[in-house]
Design an enzyme around this catalytic site. Structure first.
Site, PDB file in Angstrom:
ATOM      1  N   PRO A   2       0.815  -1.210   0.000  1.00  0.00           N
ATOM      2  CA  PRO A   2       0.000   0.000   0.000  1.00  0.00           C
ATOM      3  C   PRO A   2       0.850   1.262   0.000  1.00  0.00           C
ATOM      4  O   PRO A   2       1.620   1.494   0.919  1.00  0.00           O
ATOM      5  CB  PRO A   2      -0.800  -0.105   1.314  1.00  0.00           C
ATOM      6  N   GLU A   3       0.715   2.045  -1.028  1.00  0.00           N
ATOM      7  CA  GLU A   3       1.347   3.354  -1.087  1.00  0.00           C
ATOM      8  C   GLU A   3       0.229   4.382  -0.921  1.00  0.00           C
ATOM      9  O   GLU A   3      -0.933   4.017  -0.793  1.00  0.00           O
ATOM     10  CB  GLU A   3       2.035   3.539  -2.444  1.00  0.00           C
ATOM     11  N   HIS A  89      -3.995 -14.097  10.081  1.00  0.00           N
ATOM     12  CA  HIS A  89      -3.359 -12.817   9.778  1.00  0.00           C
ATOM     13  C   HIS A  89      -4.302 -11.626   9.933  1.00  0.00           C
ATOM     14  O   HIS A  89      -3.961 -10.523   9.534  1.00  0.00           O
ATOM     15  CB  HIS A  89      -2.779 -12.835   8.360  1.00  0.00           C
ATOM     16  N   ARG A 107       2.532  -9.482   7.615  1.00  0.00           N
ATOM     17  CA  ARG A 107       3.850  -9.112   8.152  1.00  0.00           C
ATOM     18  C   ARG A 107       3.786  -8.212   9.365  1.00  0.00           C
ATOM     19  O   ARG A 107       4.813  -7.888   9.954  1.00  0.00           O
ATOM     20  CB  ARG A 107       4.691  -8.449   7.054  1.00  0.00           C
ATOM     21  N   ARG A 151      18.746  20.495   2.338  1.00  0.00           N
ATOM     22  CA  ARG A 151      19.097  19.091   2.565  1.00  0.00           C
ATOM     23  C   ARG A 151      20.282  18.664   1.705  1.00  0.00           C
ATOM     24  O   ARG A 151      20.304  18.915   0.511  1.00  0.00           O
ATOM     25  CB  ARG A 151      17.883  18.210   2.258  1.00  0.00           C
TER      26      ARG A 151
END
Length: 271
Positions: A2-3, A89, A107, A151
């Site tokens: 999932p993004e 799960h 997971r 950055r």
DNA sequence: AGATGTCCCTGGAAGC
DNA sequence: TGCTTCCAGGGACATC
């Protein structure tokens, strides 16, 4: 996995249906990434107001407090009036008057965290450091360039860090950098204003497109095996090591940056 | 403060 | 065939 686009598509798939529902019970399976942070029994009787999204977090607003849901990398949500018995799960289930919301996450990188409000320390810890939403007005080329100027690490890693802009995961970072012809190892502060603007446009485009495609492919996704999501079908560089670049034919390279794989075309992304 | 490395977890793939 | 090892991913956290 999932993004941001998938999280958004998931949100849209049940937000209207769960709004107004009364919580009857909450059941937990194995521990997820973080503890829930409240007694599950406390939530019974509360009402679901709305489901929002911030970055990759879903915010299930209740009449009192909210649940922050993160799908991690293997999590998926189902919402239905009836579901088969919980499997090994299925680690979170919210039973409501309008259906059951269930998190399936083999997971267990995902999490469901209760916070009393958005100003609650628990919510602030998770959401406080997040960058701007890429598909909202706050994400504009000039402030993006300004933020990058501060950055010094590689642009790919700055994108992944999520404190400038959220939702650009490992896949979309490689794709957006390819689309804008920028080498992933380039220091963020070395991007010129025009190149930062090009990267900005690529990020918006790749995420918008994925949201649009996600809507039509999520159905296949849930019935399909494993992780061969919509994106794999038309990735330009991600997961294509050794295959010819779709633009120039040069073999795609894979490198490691901060323990993550990055894919690039050495010819299209020269600097 | 920013930059960097480590860890969490499990299933599938690759290697021996 | 059956074992071991590696890898995927987001993000909090520790350390420099």
């Amino acid at each position: 996995m999932p993004e941001l686009p998938e999280v958004e598509v998931t949100r849209r798939s049940f937000a209207d249906r769960i709004a107004g529902a009364q919580v009857r019970a909450l059941q937990l399976g194995k521990p997820l990434r973080w503890p829930l942070g409240c007694d599950p029994a406390e939530l019974a009787g509360r009402q679901v107001r709305s489901v929002a999204r911030r970055g990759k977090y879903l915010l299930v607003h209740l009449d009192e407090g909210l649940l922050l849901v993160h799908l991690g990398m293997s999590g998926s949500l189902q919402f239905a009036t009836s579901l088969p018995p919980r499997g090994v799960h299925d680690h979170f289930e919210l039973q409501t008057s309008q259906g059951m919301l269930r998190l399936h996450d083999p997971r267990r990188f995902g999490a469901v965290v209760y916070a009393s409000s958005l100003d609650d320390a628990r919510a602030l810890k998770l959401l406080g450091g997040l960058g701007v939403e890429p598909l909202e007005a706050g994400f504009d080329p000039l402030s993006f360039h300004r933020a990058l100027q501060l950055r010094r690490s590689a642009i790919k890693q700055v994108l992944l860090a999520g404190d400038i802009v959220v939702g650009v995961g490992n896949i979309y970072a490689s794709e957006a950098l390819f689309m804008s012809g920028i080498r992933p190892t380039l220091r963020a502060d070395r991007l010129s204003k025009p190149r930062a603007a090009r990267l900005h446009a690529a990020i918006v485009q790749v995420l918008q497109r994925a949201v649009a495609l996600g809507g039509s492919t999520l159905r296949d996704f849930s019935s399909a095996e494993g992780q061969s999501g919509y994106f794999q079908l038309d990735a330009m560089v991600y997961g294509r090591e050794g295959l010819p670049c779709r633009v120039c034919g040069t073999p795609i390279q894979a490198i490691r940056q901060g323990q993550r794989s990055t894919f690039l075309c050495p010819a299209c992304q020269k600097k």
